[in-house]
Scaffold this motif. Sequence first.
Motif, PDB file in Angstrom:
ATOM      1  N   MET A   1      -6.857 -49.219  18.833  1.00  0.00           N
ATOM      2  CA  MET A   1      -6.772 -47.837  19.690  1.00  0.00           C
ATOM      3  C   MET A   1      -6.355 -46.512  18.432  1.00  0.00           C
ATOM      4  N   ALA A   2      -6.456 -45.716  19.128  1.00  0.00           N
ATOM      5  CA  ALA A   2      -6.193 -44.087  18.407  1.00  0.00           C
ATOM      6  C   ALA A   2      -4.741 -43.355  18.675  1.00  0.00           C
ATOM      7  N   HIS A   3      -4.452 -43.158  17.385  1.00  0.00           N
ATOM      8  CA  HIS A   3      -3.340 -42.671  17.612  1.00  0.00           C
ATOM      9  C   HIS A   3      -2.828 -41.591  17.227  1.00  0.00           C
ATOM     10  N   ASP A   4      -2.802 -39.848  18.177  1.00  0.00           N
ATOM     11  CA  ASP A   4      -2.778 -39.085  17.310  1.00  0.00           C
ATOM     12  C   ASP A   4      -1.083 -38.501  17.702  1.00  0.00           C
ATOM     13  N   PHE A   5      -0.486 -37.306  16.730  1.00  0.00           N
ATOM     14  CA  PHE A   5       0.485 -36.822  16.918  1.00  0.00           C
ATOM     15  C   PHE A   5       0.157 -35.413  17.250  1.00  0.00           C
ATOM     16  N   LEU A   6       0.102 -34.363  17.906  1.00  0.00           N
ATOM     17  CA  LEU A   6       1.410 -33.364  18.598  1.00  0.00           C
ATOM     18  C   LEU A   6       2.489 -32.431  18.243  1.00  0.00           C
ATOM     19  N   ILE A   7       2.778 -31.886  17.177  1.00  0.00           N
ATOM     20  CA  ILE A   7       4.206 -31.425  16.906  1.00  0.00           C
ATOM     21  C   ILE A   7       3.630 -29.830  17.115  1.00  0.00           C
ATOM     22  N   PHE A   8       4.737 -29.508  17.596  1.00  0.00           N
ATOM     23  CA  PHE A   8       5.185 -28.302  18.232  1.00  0.00           C
ATOM     24  C   PHE A   8       7.114 -27.638  17.310  1.00  0.00           C
ATOM     25  N   ASP A   9       6.787 -26.851  17.860  1.00  0.00           N
ATOM     26  CA  ASP A   9       7.960 -26.553  16.665  1.00  0.00           C
ATOM     27  C   ASP A   9       8.500 -25.261  17.811  1.00  0.00           C
ATOM     28  N   PHE A  10       9.764 -25.333  18.741  1.00  0.00           N
ATOM     29  CA  PHE A  10      10.093 -24.112  19.594  1.00  0.00           C
ATOM     30  C   PHE A  10      11.432 -23.506  19.264  1.00  0.00           C
TER      31      PHE A  10
END
Length: 135
Positions: A1-10
């Motif tokens: 399974m492919a895990h990717d993370f998107l990180i946004f700094d609010f």
Amino acid sequence: MAHDFLIFDFGNDEETAQQARRKVDNWIQGFRLGKKMILKYEREDTADDAAENDEEEKAAKPSTHKKKARKSADESAANVRVMIRLDFSDHEKLSHQRWLDRIPTEEPFKSKDAKIVRQNDPQFGETAELFDTLT
């Protein structure tokens, strides 16, 4: 399974972070994504540091403590980072890539810089551990 993370700094913008959460919840429900897309918050609370400073000042100057406590409570909002984990199976590579491309272009995320951590990146291990520890 492919895990990717998107990180946004609010930053200190809690309202926009909540809009982002509602948007992701709508996608999960509308597209029946289930556990394929998970959103978690990381809050770096600076209020704890301000409380420690206030306690030290209280010991030194008890009369000005209330004024400084109000200022520090207003000024010290939590820094909010939104982490989204995409967890698609290997045969859903196209859907996985489409979500990686789509999320940063949608409205609550558009004005924020997206950091994408892929499975083969050196920071993936520590990002995955951090994501698992968040509630």
